[in-house]
Write a protein that holds these residues in place. Sequence first.
Motif, short mmCIF file in Angstrom:
data_model
loop_
_atom_site.label_atom_id
_atom_site.label_comp_id
_atom_site.label_asym_id
_atom_site.label_seq_id
_atom_site.Cartn_x
_atom_site.Cartn_y
_atom_site.Cartn_z
N LYS A 45 24.08 18.55 -29.52
CA LYS A 45 25.54 18.61 -29.14
C LYS A 45 26.12 19.58 -29.97
O LYS A 45 26.20 19.66 -30.95
CB LYS A 45 26.24 17.18 -29.23
CG LYS A 45 25.67 15.98 -28.48
CD LYS A 45 26.16 14.75 -28.81
CE LYS A 45 25.77 13.56 -27.99
NZ LYS A 45 26.37 12.29 -28.01
N ASP A 46 27.05 20.37 -29.16
CA ASP A 46 27.99 21.31 -29.55
C ASP A 46 29.13 21.49 -28.99
O ASP A 46 29.33 20.75 -27.81
CB ASP A 46 27.28 22.77 -30.10
CG ASP A 46 26.82 23.32 -28.81
OD1 ASP A 46 27.22 23.18 -27.89
OD2 ASP A 46 25.89 24.06 -28.92
N CYS A 47 29.93 22.28 -29.17
CA CYS A 47 31.15 22.33 -28.30
C CYS A 47 31.05 22.97 -27.01
O CYS A 47 32.16 23.01 -26.08
CB CYS A 47 32.17 23.40 -29.24
SG CYS A 47 31.80 24.96 -29.57
N THR A 48 29.85 23.23 -26.74
CA THR A 48 29.64 24.30 -25.41
C THR A 48 28.92 22.88 -24.32
O THR A 48 29.02 22.88 -23.10
CB THR A 48 28.59 25.13 -25.29
OG1 THR A 48 27.23 24.82 -25.89
CG2 THR A 48 29.16 26.30 -26.29
N GLY A 49 28.41 21.77 -24.95
CA GLY A 49 27.94 20.77 -24.07
C GLY A 49 26.80 20.10 -24.80
O GLY A 49 26.78 19.91 -26.01
N VAL A 50 25.98 19.39 -23.96
CA VAL A 50 25.12 18.47 -24.39
C VAL A 50 23.69 19.11 -23.91
O VAL A 50 23.40 19.35 -22.66
CB VAL A 50 25.10 17.04 -24.02
CG1 VAL A 50 23.84 16.15 -24.62
CG2 VAL A 50 26.44 16.75 -24.67
N TYR A 51 22.56 19.15 -25.03
CA TYR A 51 21.24 19.75 -24.48
C TYR A 51 20.13 18.90 -24.89
O TYR A 51 20.64 18.06 -26.02
CB TYR A 51 21.20 21.20 -25.18
CG TYR A 51 22.34 21.99 -24.95
CD1 TYR A 51 22.37 22.95 -23.77
CD2 TYR A 51 23.61 22.26 -25.62
CE1 TYR A 51 23.30 23.65 -23.32
CE2 TYR A 51 24.52 23.00 -25.09
CZ TYR A 51 24.44 23.79 -24.10
OH TYR A 51 25.35 24.22 -23.74
N LEU A 52 19.18 18.91 -24.37
CA LEU A 52 17.76 18.32 -24.89
C LEU A 52 17.02 19.45 -25.25
O LEU A 52 16.77 20.45 -24.50
CB LEU A 52 17.32 17.37 -23.70
CG LEU A 52 18.07 16.14 -23.39
CD1 LEU A 52 17.21 15.40 -22.50
CD2 LEU A 52 17.96 15.13 -24.76
N ARG A 53 16.33 19.37 -26.43
CA ARG A 53 15.39 20.47 -26.99
C ARG A 53 14.05 20.10 -27.02
O ARG A 53 13.98 18.91 -27.32
CB ARG A 53 15.88 20.66 -28.27
CG ARG A 53 15.08 21.91 -29.03
CD ARG A 53 15.79 22.21 -30.43
NE ARG A 53 16.64 23.14 -29.84
CZ ARG A 53 17.76 23.29 -30.87
NH1 ARG A 53 17.78 22.95 -32.21
NH2 ARG A 53 19.09 23.97 -30.56
N THR A 54 13.22 20.78 -26.55
CA THR A 54 11.93 20.47 -26.35
C THR A 54 11.07 20.86 -27.81
O THR A 54 11.81 21.29 -28.79
CB THR A 54 11.12 21.39 -25.42
OG1 THR A 54 11.12 22.57 -25.85
CG2 THR A 54 11.63 20.91 -23.79
N GLN A 55 9.82 20.07 -27.87
CA GLN A 55 9.13 20.30 -29.24
C GLN A 55 8.85 22.15 -29.56
O GLN A 55 8.71 22.42 -30.66
CB GLN A 55 7.80 19.69 -29.09
CG GLN A 55 8.38 18.06 -29.10
CD GLN A 55 6.88 17.28 -29.34
OE1 GLN A 55 5.75 17.68 -29.18
NE2 GLN A 55 6.95 16.03 -29.55
N ASN A 56 8.78 22.78 -28.33
CA ASN A 56 8.61 24.11 -28.70
C ASN A 56 10.07 24.89 -28.85
O ASN A 56 9.87 26.30 -28.79
CB ASN A 56 7.79 24.88 -27.74
CG ASN A 56 8.47 24.87 -26.31
OD1 ASN A 56 9.47 24.31 -26.12
ND2 ASN A 56 7.76 25.19 -25.59
N GLY A 57 11.26 24.10 -29.00
CA GLY A 57 12.49 24.87 -29.12
C GLY A 57 13.37 25.34 -28.08
O GLY A 57 14.13 25.89 -28.31
N ARG A 58 12.59 24.98 -26.75
CA ARG A 58 13.40 25.56 -25.39
C ARG A 58 14.50 24.19 -25.37
O ARG A 58 14.33 22.93 -25.09
CB ARG A 58 12.54 25.47 -24.44
CG ARG A 58 11.49 26.51 -24.70
CD ARG A 58 10.62 26.59 -23.63
NE ARG A 58 11.07 26.74 -22.21
CZ ARG A 58 10.51 26.34 -21.11
NH1 ARG A 58 9.17 26.18 -21.22
NH2 ARG A 58 11.05 26.59 -19.87
N ASP A 59 15.89 24.81 -25.35
CA ASP A 59 16.89 23.86 -24.67
C ASP A 59 17.43 23.54 -23.24
O ASP A 59 17.16 24.71 -22.56
CB ASP A 59 18.33 24.36 -25.46
CG ASP A 59 18.26 24.15 -27.20
OD1 ASP A 59 17.15 23.51 -27.47
OD2 ASP A 59 19.19 24.63 -27.76
#
Length: 97
Positions: A30-44
């Motif tokens: 979570k940051d000021c741009t929105g909510v993301y889910l990050r995979t184990q290989n670092g892709r949001d």
Amino acid sequence: MKLGFLFFSLFLLTVSAGCDKSKHRMKVIKDCTGVYLRTQNGRDFNVCNAYLLDDVESGTTVKVTYENLNQCYGIAPQAVCYMQHVFEGNIEITEIY
């Protein structure tokens, strides 16, 4: 003819029962741009239905199933900062475990 239809129906039922959606372990970002889910290989991935994660702190790992979307529908983007968060695509959470 009916016997062939019966075997075909049983085949389709077996195949569809085996198509279980896989569960993915992803980190909530979570940051000021929105909510993301990050995979184990670092892709949001941008979460279109982010309200489902309102009670989850950033950095928490969750297990989810999701669907890929071309864009988020029915939710107006919220510009809350001038930061840019690069992401791979939009997803909609279908279940949280």
